[in-house]
Design a protein around this motif. Sequence first.
Motif, PDB file in Angstrom:
ATOM      1  N   UNK A  48       0.800  -1.218   0.000  1.00 38.61           N
ATOM      2  CA  UNK A  48       0.000   0.000   0.000  1.00 38.61           C
ATOM      3  C   UNK A  48       0.839   1.277   0.000  1.00 38.61           C
ATOM      4  N   UNK A  49       1.752   1.401   0.950  1.00 35.95           N
ATOM      5  CA  UNK A  49       2.463   2.671   1.083  1.00 35.95           C
ATOM      6  C   UNK A  49       3.505   2.862  -0.016  1.00 35.95           C
ATOM      7  N   UNK A  50       3.717   4.131  -0.358  1.00 35.41           N
ATOM      8  CA  UNK A  50       4.790   4.466  -1.290  1.00 35.41           C
ATOM      9  C   UNK A  50       6.074   4.550  -0.467  1.00 35.41           C
ATOM     10  N   UNK A  51       7.069   3.710  -0.807  1.00 37.58           N
ATOM     11  CA  UNK A  51       8.278   3.655   0.032  1.00 37.58           C
ATOM     12  C   UNK A  51       9.007   4.989   0.151  1.00 37.58           C
ATOM     13  N   UNK A  52       8.710   5.911  -0.738  1.00 36.25           N
ATOM     14  CA  UNK A  52       9.422   7.180  -0.650  1.00 36.25           C
ATOM     15  C   UNK A  52       8.689   8.204   0.193  1.00 36.25           C
ATOM     16  N   UNK A  53       7.549   7.816   0.738  1.00 33.55           N
ATOM     17  CA  UNK A  53       6.785   8.784   1.531  1.00 33.55           C
ATOM     18  C   UNK A  53       6.753   8.401   3.002  1.00 33.55           C
ATOM     19  N   UNK A  54       6.260   9.354   3.799  1.00 31.94           N
ATOM     20  CA  UNK A  54       6.343   9.191   5.243  1.00 31.94           C
ATOM     21  C   UNK A  54       5.529   8.040   5.840  1.00 31.94           C
ATOM     22  N   UNK A  55       4.302   7.787   5.350  1.00 31.97           N
ATOM     23  CA  UNK A  55       3.546   6.684   5.963  1.00 31.97           C
ATOM     24  C   UNK A  55       4.323   5.361   5.964  1.00 31.97           C
ATOM     25  N   UNK A  56       5.103   5.115   4.924  1.00 38.69           N
ATOM     26  CA  UNK A  56       5.913   3.895   4.873  1.00 38.69           C
ATOM     27  C   UNK A  56       6.861   3.838   6.073  1.00 38.69           C
ATOM     28  N   UNK A  57       7.459   4.962   6.370  1.00 37.80           N
ATOM     29  CA  UNK A  57       8.404   5.005   7.489  1.00 37.80           C
ATOM     30  C   UNK A  57       7.682   4.834   8.817  1.00 37.80           C
ATOM     31  N   UNK A  58       6.512   5.489   8.950  1.00 33.55           N
ATOM     32  CA  UNK A  58       5.765   5.386  10.208  1.00 33.55           C
ATOM     33  C   UNK A  58       5.322   3.947  10.453  1.00 33.55           C
ATOM     34  N   UNK A  59       4.794   3.307   9.412  1.00 32.48           N
ATOM     35  CA  UNK A  59       4.361   1.917   9.555  1.00 32.48           C
ATOM     36  C   UNK A  59       5.570   1.041   9.880  1.00 32.48           C
ATOM     37  N   UNK A  60       6.691   1.325   9.226  1.00 32.60           N
ATOM     38  CA  UNK A  60       7.917   0.571   9.491  1.00 32.60           C
ATOM     39  C   UNK A  60       8.369   0.707  10.942  1.00 32.60           C
ATOM     40  N   UNK A  61       8.325   1.941  11.464  1.00 34.26           N
ATOM     41  CA  UNK A  61       8.692   2.157  12.872  1.00 34.26           C
ATOM     42  C   UNK A  61       7.753   1.382  13.791  1.00 34.26           C
ATOM     43  N   UNK A  62       6.464   1.396  13.446  1.00 33.97           N
ATOM     44  CA  UNK A  62       5.474   0.704  14.278  1.00 33.97           C
ATOM     45  C   UNK A  62       5.770  -0.795  14.309  1.00 33.97           C
ATOM     46  N   UNK A  63       6.080  -1.357  13.149  1.00 31.59           N
ATOM     47  CA  UNK A  63       6.396  -2.789  13.080  1.00 31.59           C
ATOM     48  C   UNK A  63       7.611  -3.088  13.962  1.00 31.59           C
ATOM     49  N   UNK A  64       8.622  -2.252  13.817  1.00 27.44           N
ATOM     50  CA  UNK A  64       9.848  -2.446  14.585  1.00 27.44           C
ATOM     51  C   UNK A  64       9.560  -2.379  16.089  1.00 27.44           C
ATOM     52  N   UNK A  65       8.774  -1.373  16.493  1.00 26.16           N
ATOM     53  CA  UNK A  65       8.444  -1.214  17.910  1.00 26.16           C
ATOM     54  C   UNK A  65       7.689  -2.443  18.426  1.00 26.16           C
ATOM     55  N   UNK A  66       6.758  -2.947  17.623  1.00 24.42           N
ATOM     56  CA  UNK A  66       5.973  -4.111  18.051  1.00 24.42           C
ATOM     57  C   UNK A  66       6.866  -5.343  18.206  1.00 24.42           C
TER      58      UNK A  66
END
Lengths: 198, 85
Positions: A48-66
């Motif tokens: 879903x997310x465009x890897x060059x945009x911020x939502x990708x990074x936010x979702x990635x951080x969330x995954x990492x935190x979980x």
Amino acid sequence: MTEATFTTGKGAQAPDPAAAPRDIRVWDPLVRLIHWSVAAGVFVNAAVTDPEKQPHELVGYAILALVLLRLVWGLMGPRPARFTSFPPNPLAALRHLWGLFHGARGVHLSHNPAGALMVYNLWATLIGMGATGIMMTTPRYFGIEWVEEAHEALFAWLMLSVALHIAGVLLDTALTRVNLVRAMLDGRKRLPPQGPAG
Amino acid sequence: MRKLLLATALVLATAPAFAADLVMGTQLGTSEDAIRAALTELGWEVRKLDTEDGMIEVYAVMGDKMAEIYIDPTSGEIVKISAND
Ligand code: HEM
Ligand code: HEM
């Protein structure tokens, strides 16, 4: 490990065919919440997310935190969630697979030894994705090719691993007739009544 | 997000203190070599340079600044840029 293993198939002694399925709590709510959130997050970042945009990074951080939270939980959570209930042991994993293809039908109150290896692999891969992802956003590694390539290679490995993970879950469910997906949803493993065929 | 970055880039570019700031339309060159030279001249460190969808795409950093720049190889101008500050 042995005390966490029930035998429902061949070799089970004096099965009572009328026995009601035994309900055993295995996965606490946090384990389940983390599992499905991480799976959803991976799907979102993969499709879903465009890897060059911020939502990708936010979702990635969330995954990492979980994942990191889950690792803390592995030290102090309820018994089935603890690392000590599913130690990484390649030999035990091989023995488990060997047994599986030769009629053994052990039911585990945590991950089975083969599943355990897969779980550690999935966590390591996710942490690697998070790390390389974060690196790409720092001046030091921005635009450095190998970091991007590592992120991509880890993603390919993750997809392969998830496919094997799901195949393993389905295979185990088919053989032991303990619905593992349902257990990951409501927390309970229902051991089947022990019929004559095991 | 891109709009925000663009706006930020624009605001920064209008501040005269930074000769090195890049905006839409900035002329950098029509070949990869020319672009690399122009950016280096401006103080950027070019990290990666390749062609994407007919545009020349550059990853460049200067200190803590990171920019992903797209240049139209026919006009030599920046057609898209995202920077972090
Ligand atoms: C990107 C997708 C997925 C990832 C990264 C992933 C990862 C994981 C991880 C790390 C665990 C260990 C859980 C823990 O101990 O905290 C796990 C367990 C499990 N997952 Fe997934 N999973 C994914 C998708 C799925 C899907 C789609 C299903 C359903 C078919 C599924 C079913 C299960 C089950 C049933 C378990 C427990 C296995 C057992 O009883 O030993 N997973 N998964
Ligand atoms: C842990 C879950 C993550 C997954 C599943 C994931 C997945 C992906 C995928 C599929 C791509 C596209 C790769 C390609 O171009 O073929 C990508 C690119 C990218 N990801 Fe992630 N990512 C994750 C985490 C992160 C994090 C935490 C960050 C940053 C904080 C991040 C930053 C990036 C960036 C900057 C790119 C663009 C690379 C490029 O320029 O091509 N990712 N990611």
